[in-house]
Scaffold this motif. Structure first.
Motif, short mmCIF file in Angstrom:
data_model
loop_
_atom_site.label_atom_id
_atom_site.label_comp_id
_atom_site.label_asym_id
_atom_site.label_seq_id
_atom_site.Cartn_x
_atom_site.Cartn_y
_atom_site.Cartn_z
N ARG A 28 -44.47 34.78 94.85
CA ARG A 28 -44.58 34.28 96.23
C ARG A 28 -45.48 33.04 96.29
O ARG A 28 -45.17 32.06 96.99
CB ARG A 28 -45.14 35.37 97.14
CG ARG A 28 -45.18 34.98 98.62
CD ARG A 28 -45.40 36.21 99.48
NE ARG A 28 -46.75 36.69 99.43
CZ ARG A 28 -47.69 36.44 100.36
NH1 ARG A 28 -47.40 35.70 101.41
NH2 ARG A 28 -48.90 36.92 100.25
N GLN A 85 -43.85 25.48 95.59
CA GLN A 85 -42.67 24.66 95.34
C GLN A 85 -42.06 24.15 96.65
O GLN A 85 -41.68 22.97 96.75
CB GLN A 85 -41.64 25.45 94.56
CG GLN A 85 -40.43 24.61 94.13
CD GLN A 85 -39.36 25.43 93.44
OE1 GLN A 85 -38.91 26.44 93.98
NE2 GLN A 85 -38.95 25.01 92.25
N LYS A 86 -42.00 25.00 97.64
CA LYS A 86 -41.44 24.59 98.94
C LYS A 86 -42.29 23.51 99.59
O LYS A 86 -41.77 22.68 100.36
CB LYS A 86 -41.33 25.80 99.86
CG LYS A 86 -40.22 26.77 99.45
CD LYS A 86 -40.24 28.06 100.24
CE LYS A 86 -39.17 29.03 99.75
NZ LYS A 86 -39.25 30.34 100.44
N LEU A 112 -37.49 34.75 98.07
CA LEU A 112 -38.42 33.69 97.67
C LEU A 112 -37.71 32.42 97.22
O LEU A 112 -38.35 31.41 96.97
CB LEU A 112 -39.32 34.19 96.54
CG LEU A 112 -40.29 35.33 96.90
CD1 LEU A 112 -41.00 35.84 95.65
CD2 LEU A 112 -41.31 34.86 97.94
N SER A 141 -43.61 30.15 94.76
CA SER A 141 -42.50 29.77 95.63
C SER A 141 -42.97 28.92 96.80
O SER A 141 -42.36 27.90 97.14
CB SER A 141 -41.79 31.02 96.12
OG SER A 141 -40.74 30.68 97.01
N LEU A 175 -35.94 32.10 94.43
CA LEU A 175 -35.83 31.97 92.97
C LEU A 175 -34.36 31.94 92.57
O LEU A 175 -33.52 32.58 93.20
CB LEU A 175 -36.53 33.13 92.26
CG LEU A 175 -38.04 33.27 92.50
CD1 LEU A 175 -38.58 34.47 91.74
CD2 LEU A 175 -38.78 32.01 92.09
N MET A 193 -37.60 29.80 88.26
CA MET A 193 -38.00 28.62 89.02
C MET A 193 -38.00 27.42 88.08
O MET A 193 -38.81 27.35 87.14
CB MET A 193 -39.41 28.81 89.60
CG MET A 193 -39.92 27.60 90.37
SD MET A 193 -41.55 27.91 91.13
CE MET A 193 -41.09 29.10 92.38
#
Length: 515
Positions: A334, A340-341, A73, A337, A75, A284
């Motif tokens: 998940r 954030q992406k 993920l 993540s 992290l 994160m």
């Protein structure tokens, strides 16, 4: 008629205002699915992981799996480039060479069990001091130093109140217990009428080797040994008085202290070995409020293999307890993540914490909160998940059996946190929030029985999400086939939406309650 119409219109506006959904949060909350949860849990709660007992190969496999998912993920590994936070534990295997009253032997796990880790000691005496409910008012000036003490391990009855008589000590009882220990008796024997049934079901596992945080094990070896004993042992201890333990208990308000002649012998020692154990941590970083940290926690350990060689099913899979919570954490990670992406990372930093040793006494979370990676002063909340995959025994057959959760502790330190949790549910998930167990004085003491408590005792606001116990609790029947995955996913979504708000709002929840 007009007045009714206006009221209805006002109510509709209020509901819509409360239910203002954040489309970004909705987008990522929908990534938490029953299908993906089943994929994780089918691995974590498989027979291959052997019940994930702390210090055993199955727990190590689970830790590696979780760390692998955190890495996938993206992290951060916050422990010097590792996802593993070492928790130094010691295993103490209690060896009892003698435990007898008036020449009558009793058996560990059938008649008595230690309260935590006890020091190596040989105890003998020709009399026992019965101290009733053990309050200072009852004991008075009675000298207990070096004596064998028999104590009623129940809350003292109060007029108009139902006394808690469970074996697990309440807050009030723990204070009495600590005071008894300060009197330096040779040993405390805590009697309780419910212990026989408890030992019949769990005695084998309760009497198994105990794990302790290494720095605490040294302290335990110098303390007063305490054993929980059945009323059968208590009866034998007070036999010389011509009365039963129940008789003395009934008269405890008027005659709290009674000295009885009894030959008591107990010889016990511990075989101690170091145990490898790790919390699994994925981090994160936030954006403009990155120094503040939100924690999502769940314990990944369970109780391992059945000790009974005759057992047909030897694996306590722990699918609900707490494979479901661990799965929830992976799903929530998940979702964050992906956000954030996509450029929607949280304002505050987020720590995903997989705790070890919960079943052994909340050990992993205790060690983390005593030695935090990120200061607890900057930790705004712990959202802890422990059992969210099943229908608890009290909801079986009810219309809302597949649409509820027990939140515990949300208002105990922060009323604002409670409101945030309520609003998240009203806006997104619409689960029935059942606050039955949301009480530190509840006889089950669930508030004290999972990893959130170690944050709460340090003043960090918490919410504990729980589905209640069921017939397979701590039994081999707690398997993946019995998990309600849509319900697991929906409960995890509630935790996600609550966390999303906490991670992105302007201010952290105000702490306005007592520890």
């Amino acid at each position: 008629m007009k007045k009714v119409t206006l009221l209805a219109f006002s109510a509709a506006i209020a509901v819509n205002a409360c239910a203002q959904q954040n489309p970004t949060a909705m987008k990522y909350g929908k990534l938490i699915t029953a299908e993906d949860a089943k994929r994780h849990l089918s691995i974590l709660a498989s027979d291959e992981f052997e019940g994930r007992e702390t210090g055993k190969p199955g727990a190590e496999k689970a830790a590696n799996y979780i760390a692998g998912e955190f890495k996938k993920l993206g992290l951060q590994a916050p422990v010097n480039g590792s996802y593993f936070f070492n928790v130094p534990l010691v295993q103490s295997a209690l060896k009892v060479s003698a435990f007898a009253v008036n020449g009558k032997p009793f058996v560990l796990g059938q008649d008595f069990i230690p309260n935590g880790t006890v020091p190596d000691k040989n105890v003998s005496g020709s009399e026992v001091v019965f101290v009733g409910f053990g309050t200072e008012g009852e004991i008075g000036s009675t000298d207990l130093a070096g004596k064998v003490v028999l104590w009623i391990n129940e809350d003292k009855p109060e007029e108009g109140k139902t006394a808690n008589v469970a074996v697990r000590m309440t807050t009030a009882r723990l204070k009495v217990f600590a005071n008894l220990q300060s009197k330096k008796p040779a040993i405390i024997l805590a009697a309780n009428g419910d212990l026989t049934a408890l030992l019949k079901r769990f005695g084998r596992s309760i009497a198994s080797p105990r794990l302790t945080i290494k720095e605490e094990a040294a302290k335990a070896n110098t303390g007063v040994p305490v054993f929980h004993v059945t009323t059968a042992i208590a009866d034998e201890l007070v036999k010389s008085t011509g009365k039963t333990y129940s008789d003395l208990k009934a008269a405890a308000n008027t005659t709290p202290v009674v000295t009885a002649k009894a030959d008591f012998t107990a010889n016990f020692s511990n075989d101690r070995t170091d145990v490898k154990a790790v919390d699994v941590v994925g981090f994160m970083p936030g954006t403009d409020l990155k120094d503040e940290v939100l924690v999502f926690s769940a314990h990944y350990d369970h109780i391992g293999l059945e000790a009974d060689p005759k057992a047909k099913d030897k694996v306590n899979n722990g699918a609900d307890d707490d494979g479901s919570g661990t799965t929830g954490i992976l799903e929530i990670a998940r979702a964050f993540s992906k956000a954030q992406k996509d450029g929607h990372g949280p304002r505050r930093s987020v720590l995903f914490l997989g705790n070890v040793g919960e079943e052994k006494g909340l050990l992993g979370s205790e060690y983390y909160t005593d030695h935090p990676i990120y200061p607890l002063a900057n930790t705004i909340t712990d959202l802890n998940i422990d059992m969210i995959g099943r229908v608890g025994e009290e909801y079986i057959g009810k219309p809302d059996s597949a649409n509820y959760v027990y939140p515990i502790g949300s208002a105990m330190l922060s009323k604002e946190l409670h409101d945030i949790g309520e609003n998240a549910n009203n806006t997104y998930t619409h689960l029935k929030l059942d606050y039955k167990y949301d009480d530190p004085n509840d006889p089950n003491r669930f508030y004290y029985r999972s990893d959130h408590y170690n944050f709460a005792k340090h003043g960090v606001p918490i919410i504990f999400y729980f589905n209640g116990v069921h017939a397979d609790y701590h039994q081999p029947g707690d398997e993946v086939s019995k998990i309600n995955f849509p319900l697991l996913a929906k409960r995890a979504q509630l935790v996600f939406y609550t966390g999303w708000e906490l991670a992105n709002r302007d201010k952290k929840p105000v702490v306005d309650g007592a520890k």
